[in-house]
Motif scaffolding. Structure first.
Motif, short mmCIF file in Angstrom:
data_model
loop_
_atom_site.label_atom_id
_atom_site.label_comp_id
_atom_site.label_asym_id
_atom_site.label_seq_id
_atom_site.Cartn_x
_atom_site.Cartn_y
_atom_site.Cartn_z
N SER A 123 0.83 -1.21 0.00
CA SER A 123 0.00 0.00 0.00
C SER A 123 0.87 1.26 0.00
N TYR A 143 0.73 5.71 -0.16
CA TYR A 143 -0.12 6.88 0.05
C TYR A 143 0.69 8.15 -0.22
N TYR A 186 5.71 9.87 -0.84
CA TYR A 186 4.80 8.77 -0.57
C TYR A 186 5.27 7.97 0.64
N GLN A 196 -3.23 10.77 1.10
CA GLN A 196 -4.21 10.54 0.04
C GLN A 196 -4.00 9.15 -0.53
N ALA A 197 -5.07 8.37 -0.54
CA ALA A 197 -5.02 7.01 -1.08
C ALA A 197 -5.03 7.06 -2.61
#
Length: 412
Positions: free
Chosen positions: A6, A8, A28, A104-105
């Motif tokens: 993941s 972001y 990120y 922010q995804a």
């Protein structure tokens, strides 16, 4: 490129997008991964203190989610922990301000566990957690953000202001090394309202620790006639604001800010007069620059402005040979760009007074006119006369003074 972990978008990019500002740098955070996972996906590892990786296609920085634990006084005393178990919320919690602690995804949704969006709406600079107090650099960073966002209406939250005061009282800022102070100072000089950087530091008491030469100007009176604002500290902040209005050059802004340091050492019995403050200002500029390891170009311009701003203000009254002396002392003939910076800083000083912000400054045009006349003198006839050494220097000075006199007479 599909990644097996993941990621972001975090920090300033999220903040600036929500503010409607251009997004230039993108950082990120990677959650649930190890360094080997990123390397296996083609990322290039950089950074010595903790793993940071460059994306193989975009070159953007990706950092593993991490936490920090205070281990010693100052801003170097931290133990960094990163592992696949560190959550995004834990990573965001270690950040300085709520407006910088959002993510922010990939689908565009905002993760905001600490109220950053509410603080953006309220135009408030607020610390994320009590861990803010563990790093004194954060005081400088907050002051810099205040300088960046001042005209958007941002102010420092009361509880954050109180926390910074406690940090100063506890001696945390005493651990800051000069290089880091200068790094943040220089960055702040590039912001739209650099005077707010100084104001925030003063409000929490850090200015007295880091830049005492500036701090002692506050409360020192000047003659009310030429200085309706009276307070010297208020004056230099007004001058810095005018320098920012006139130029985006941080060297000009630095010189404008420091031009009156000598007034802080005038004996109170002599107030509001400040006879001889120019020479004292030069000395104090030199000491401040040596302590903070300020680059030579900044120091030389600041010294020139401290020494000759008063003479520049009298340019319309000065004789040609005196105008030439200013040109020579500022090394204008060899460094015309620095002379242009000098004139801007002097104009900022003129305008940085109550009621003077939009008044003309013809002295700059007079000095520029004198400079152009002196620069236009042809040295070849003097060479053809066989002049050398001191005779050449004397003849050249006389020729330049005559050229300035002729230029001023034509102008008048």
């Amino acid at each position: 490129m599909k990644l097996p972990f993941s990621t972001y978008l975090v920090g300033g990019a999220v903040r600036d997008r929500l503010l409607g500002l251009p997004v230039t740098d993108r950082d990120y955070v990677v959650v649930g991964a190890t360094p080997d996972d990123l390397i296996g996906a083609g990322f290039k590892q950089v950074g010595a203190d903790f793993p940071v990786f460059l994306h193989p296609d975009s070159g953007d920085e990706y950092a593993l989610a991490r936490t920090e634990r205070k281990t010693a006084r100052g801003y170097h005393g931290f133990a960094v922990h990163f592992s696949p178990d560190v959550t995004l919320e834990e990573d965001l919690q270690r950040r300085d301000l709520t407006i910088n602690a959002m993510a922010q995804a990939p689908d565009g949704s905002v993760i905001d566990p600490y109220g950053g969006q509410a603080d953006l709406a309220a135009r408030r600079l607020r610390h994320v957690s009590p861990a803010f107090a563990e790093d004194p650099v954060r005081i400088l960073r907050l002051a810099r953000f205040a300088a960046r966002f001042h005209r958007m209406g941002f102010t420092v939250a009361d509880d954050t202001q109180a926390l910074m005061r406690r940090m100063v009282a506890a001696g945390e800022v005493d651990a800051l090394v000069p290089e880091r102070v200068w790094q943040e100072f220089e960055r702040a000089l590039r912001e739209p309202d650099p005077q707010r950087f100084i104001g925030v530091l003063r409000d929490c008491g850090a200015l007295a620790k880091l830049l005492p030469e500036l701090d002692r100007l506050f409360g020192v009176p000047q003659p009310a006639g030429p200085h309706p604002e009276i307070d010297t500290g208020v004056h230099v902040l007004m001058v810095l604001a005018q320098a920012a209005r006139l130029s985006d050059d941080p060297q000009v802004r630095f010189a404008a800010l420091l031009h009156d340091l000598g007034k802080g050492t005038t004996p109170p019995g002599e107030w509001p007069s400040h006879h001889g403050h120019e020479a004292r200002s030069v000395e104090l500029v030199s000491g401040l620059c040596a302590r903070l390891k300020v680059p030579v170009a900044y120091r030389q311009l600041a010294q020139a402005v401290a020494r000759d701003h008063g003479n520049a203000h009298r340019a319309l009254e000065l004789r040609p040979d005196t105008l030439l002396e200013i040109i020579e002392r500022t090394d204008a003939l060899r460094r015309p760009q620095r002379f242009a910076q000098f004139l801007l800083a002097c104009e900022a000083d003129h305008r940085g007074r109550t009621g003077y912000a939009d008044r003309p400054y013809p002295q700059a045009a007079r000095l520029q006119q004198a400079f152009e006349a002196a620069r236009g003198v042809d040295v070849r006839p003097l060479v053809e006369r066989g002049l050398t050494g001191e005779a050449m220097r004397s003849a050249l000075r006389q020729a330049r003074a005559r050229a300035i006199a002729a230029a001023i007479k034509v102008d008048e």
